[in-house]
Design an enzyme around this catalytic site. Sequence first.
Site, short mmCIF file in Angstrom:
data_model
loop_
_atom_site.label_atom_id
_atom_site.label_comp_id
_atom_site.label_asym_id
_atom_site.label_seq_id
_atom_site.Cartn_x
_atom_site.Cartn_y
_atom_site.Cartn_z
N ARG A 206 -11.08 -22.18 8.51
CA ARG A 206 -10.32 -21.33 9.97
C ARG A 206 -10.69 -22.13 11.10
O ARG A 206 -11.68 -23.35 10.78
CB ARG A 206 -9.68 -19.86 9.29
CG ARG A 206 -10.69 -19.52 10.21
CD ARG A 206 -10.60 -18.14 10.16
NE ARG A 206 -11.34 -17.48 11.61
CZ ARG A 206 -11.83 -16.00 11.45
NH1 ARG A 206 -10.93 -15.47 10.40
NH2 ARG A 206 -13.21 -15.86 12.68
N ALA A 275 -19.74 -23.31 12.08
CA ALA A 275 -19.64 -22.52 12.44
C ALA A 275 -19.87 -21.89 13.29
O ALA A 275 -21.35 -22.36 14.53
CB ALA A 275 -20.64 -22.03 11.31
N LEU A 283 -25.62 -7.64 28.71
CA LEU A 283 -27.03 -7.57 27.79
C LEU A 283 -28.06 -6.21 27.87
O LEU A 283 -28.78 -5.90 27.45
CB LEU A 283 -27.94 -8.98 28.58
CG LEU A 283 -29.27 -8.33 28.39
CD1 LEU A 283 -29.39 -9.07 27.13
CD2 LEU A 283 -30.00 -9.56 29.28
N ASN A 285 -26.32 -3.32 27.57
CA ASN A 285 -26.11 -2.71 25.94
C ASN A 285 -26.37 -3.67 24.79
O ASN A 285 -25.51 -3.73 23.73
CB ASN A 285 -24.31 -2.76 26.36
CG ASN A 285 -24.10 -1.29 27.18
OD1 ASN A 285 -25.06 -0.57 27.38
ND2 ASN A 285 -22.55 -1.98 28.00
N ASN A 333 -21.17 -17.11 31.05
CA ASN A 333 -20.50 -15.95 30.61
C ASN A 333 -20.58 -14.68 30.31
O ASN A 333 -21.52 -14.56 29.83
CB ASN A 333 -19.18 -16.36 29.39
CG ASN A 333 -17.83 -16.23 29.87
OD1 ASN A 333 -17.16 -15.74 30.71
ND2 ASN A 333 -16.43 -16.01 28.74
N TYR A 339 -24.29 -15.10 22.83
CA TYR A 339 -23.62 -16.78 22.88
C TYR A 339 -23.85 -17.97 23.72
O TYR A 339 -23.91 -19.34 23.38
CB TYR A 339 -22.08 -16.54 22.90
CG TYR A 339 -21.44 -17.26 22.49
CD1 TYR A 339 -21.13 -17.96 21.51
CD2 TYR A 339 -20.20 -17.97 23.39
CE1 TYR A 339 -19.98 -18.38 20.82
CE2 TYR A 339 -19.23 -19.29 23.01
CZ TYR A 339 -19.28 -19.27 21.66
OH TYR A 339 -18.15 -19.66 21.72
N THR A 375 -7.39 -20.53 19.13
CA THR A 375 -8.08 -19.84 17.92
C THR A 375 -8.38 -18.22 17.84
O THR A 375 -7.31 -17.21 18.60
CB THR A 375 -8.98 -20.22 17.60
OG1 THR A 375 -9.93 -19.92 18.64
CG2 THR A 375 -9.55 -21.91 17.68
N1 LIG Z 1 -12.20 -20.93 20.31
C1 LIG Z 1 -12.63 -21.25 21.63
O1 LIG Z 1 -12.14 -20.97 22.12
C2 LIG Z 1 -14.41 -22.07 21.24
C3 LIG Z 1 -14.74 -22.61 22.37
C4 LIG Z 1 -16.15 -23.04 22.42
C5 LIG Z 1 -16.20 -22.56 21.34
N2 LIG Z 1 -16.21 -22.28 20.65
C6 LIG Z 1 -16.65 -23.22 18.56
O2 LIG Z 1 -16.42 -23.72 17.92
C7 LIG Z 1 -16.96 -23.34 16.79
C8 LIG Z 1 -15.09 -22.66 16.13
O3 LIG Z 1 -14.81 -21.50 16.41
P1 LIG Z 1 -13.38 -20.94 16.29
O4 LIG Z 1 -13.03 -20.16 17.80
O5 LIG Z 1 -12.58 -22.06 15.07
O6 LIG Z 1 -13.55 -20.00 15.24
P2 LIG Z 1 -13.38 -18.80 14.11
O7 LIG Z 1 -13.99 -17.63 14.16
O8 LIG Z 1 -11.90 -19.12 13.68
O9 LIG Z 1 -14.19 -19.77 12.48
C9 LIG Z 1 -15.92 -19.94 12.39
C10 LIG Z 1 -15.80 -20.57 11.48
O10 LIG Z 1 -16.97 -19.95 11.01
C11 LIG Z 1 -17.19 -19.54 9.84
N3 LIG Z 1 -18.79 -19.08 10.01
C12 LIG Z 1 -19.35 -18.06 10.68
N4 LIG Z 1 -20.39 -18.00 9.98
C13 LIG Z 1 -20.49 -18.53 9.52
C14 LIG Z 1 -21.58 -18.58 8.76
N5 LIG Z 1 -22.76 -17.36 9.39
N6 LIG Z 1 -22.46 -19.83 7.62
C15 LIG Z 1 -20.73 -20.61 7.03
N7 LIG Z 1 -19.82 -20.29 8.16
C16 LIG Z 1 -19.90 -19.46 9.00
C17 LIG Z 1 -16.18 -18.30 9.66
O11 LIG Z 1 -16.71 -17.63 8.17
C18 LIG Z 1 -14.94 -19.10 10.41
O12 LIG Z 1 -14.92 -19.26 9.38
C19 LIG Z 1 -17.49 -22.37 17.16
O13 LIG Z 1 -19.08 -22.70 16.68
C20 LIG Z 1 -17.15 -21.87 18.03
O14 LIG Z 1 -18.93 -20.38 18.80
C21 LIG Z 1 -15.04 -22.32 20.15
#
Ligand SMILES: NC(=O)c1ccc[n+]([C@@H]2O[C@H](COP(=O)([O-])OP(=O)(O)OC[C@H]3O[C@@H](n4cnc5c(N)ncnc54)[C@H](O)[C@@H]3O)[C@@H](O)[C@H]2O)c1
Length: 434
Positions: A206, A275, A283, A285, A333, A339, A375
């Site tokens: 996703r 992922a 921190l 909490n 942040n 994170y 997302t």
């Molecule tokens: N959405 C944002 O604004 C944003 C901003 C900066 C960074 N990111 C990074 O982008 C990446 C994707 O984010 P997203 O918004 O699509 O998140 P999301 O939560 O929609 O999707 C993350 C996917 O990773 C999978 N996942 C989580 N833990 C896992 C594990 N242990 N093994 C295998 N799969 C695992 C989840 O099941 C999920 O399908 C992440 O690394 C996130 O930190 C997102």
Amino acid sequence: MADRYLSFTGTAPGRFLSRRLGLPQPAVLRRWSPERPALDGPLLHLTAGASDLDLAPVLARTGLKPAEAGAAAAVVLDATGVRDVEALGEVHAALHPAVRSVAASGRVLVLGAPPAADDHHQAAAQQALEGFTRSLGKEIGRGRTVNLVRLTDAHAAESTLRFLLSPKSAYVSGQVIHVGADAPTAPDDWERPLAGRTALVTGGARGIGEAVAETLARDGARVVVLDVPAAEADARRVAERLGGTALALDVTAADAGERIAAALPDGLDALIHNAGITRDRRLVNMPADRWGAVLEVNLASVLRTTDALLAAGALRPGGRIVATASIAGLAGNAGQTNYGASKAGVAGLVRALAPRALAEHGVTVNAVAPGFIETKMTAAVPLFIREAGRRMNSLAQGGLPVDVAETTAWLAHPASGAVNGQVVRVCGQSLLGA
Ligand SMILES: NC(=O)c1ccc[n+]([C@@H]2O[C@H](COP(=O)([O-])OP(=O)(O)OC[C@H]3O[C@@H](n4cnc5c(N)ncnc54)[C@H](O)[C@@H]3O)[C@@H](O)[C@H]2O)c1
């Protein structure tokens, strides 16, 4: 999840009202589509200082027609020959008359040289281009982007120039990207550069990962969609739609790398570490389990699987590793010490491993650092923080998963071998950590 304000300001009354109230004016960004793959207009090629770059043939291959003057969809300023403050005047002289006529969702691309360690006048002038680029990005508006590429060989930078001069880079602005001089491997077909290649996307069921899988499949890759067993049905759905396969696996498993290698006996060409999870708390909490879960998924597993796959020789020469950082890891942040630490760690891993992985395995290692992307992860953010995150960037809107996916596809491109050790933000030039 939808950005209603962006839809509102796209209407005539919305535009009128937001202007009167002095509110942000996000432009609807022009993104890539099969029907409209190129920018809508010609390219203006300008030069400041004396340049040695063999740029014209590379620009000709972007497919954009040359603009003599007047309206352009893209302006490329070759400033690689700028060696002193006087020559910076030529940057002003070239762009001052041209900027006004760059089309909406157009591109300004400044090309610079690496700052010379033994010439502080050249280094000052070249560093000046960074401040110039970032400042112009903040003021230019109308969905237009401004980026700086430091290079010494235009041919080695072809995939980068094509990306930045296309609608695929709609949400990449204010970036400084270094491109080396390694001889590029031109794909047989620039439309399907990943044909015959295999790409594995973690967290591909996703969100951003799904978009990455889609985009790499569009570019010809056979995709393996990896996600946790609980998301297996979604991973299968994505994989089936794209003609790929699903792999139900938790990346934090101690033997995740070995299991990926076993599932891909013919090897892998692109490893996309997407992922990621958040477990926000200040921190004071933050219990150890929330800290540990985030560090484990976002960083430790990335290190472990990368090491295991490189050691097993599972990544073929010409391979690409793209990890996912975040602007939270660059700027910090509140509520995200775990994170932010994990994502800064990803940037550290990329910078340190990149030269070695290239020398020893012929594999590049880069990161994308998304800003605010629409997302499920960001839909869960409280309304006011969400609205601030969306607007606090030069494009005054959140990015879409496809923006991160297009950036990943550029880094995974066979011709991007000279792009290594870069952490490229996909953030619309976010004000955070700018
Ligand atoms: N959405 C944002 O604004 C944003 C901003 C900066 C960074 N990111 C990074 O982008 C990446 C994707 O984010 P997203 O918004 O699509 O998140 P999301 O939560 O929609 O999707 C993350 C996917 O990773 C999978 N996942 C989580 N833990 C896992 C594990 N242990 N093994 C295998 N799969 C695992 C989840 O099941 C999920 O399908 C992440 O690394 C996130 O930190 C997102």
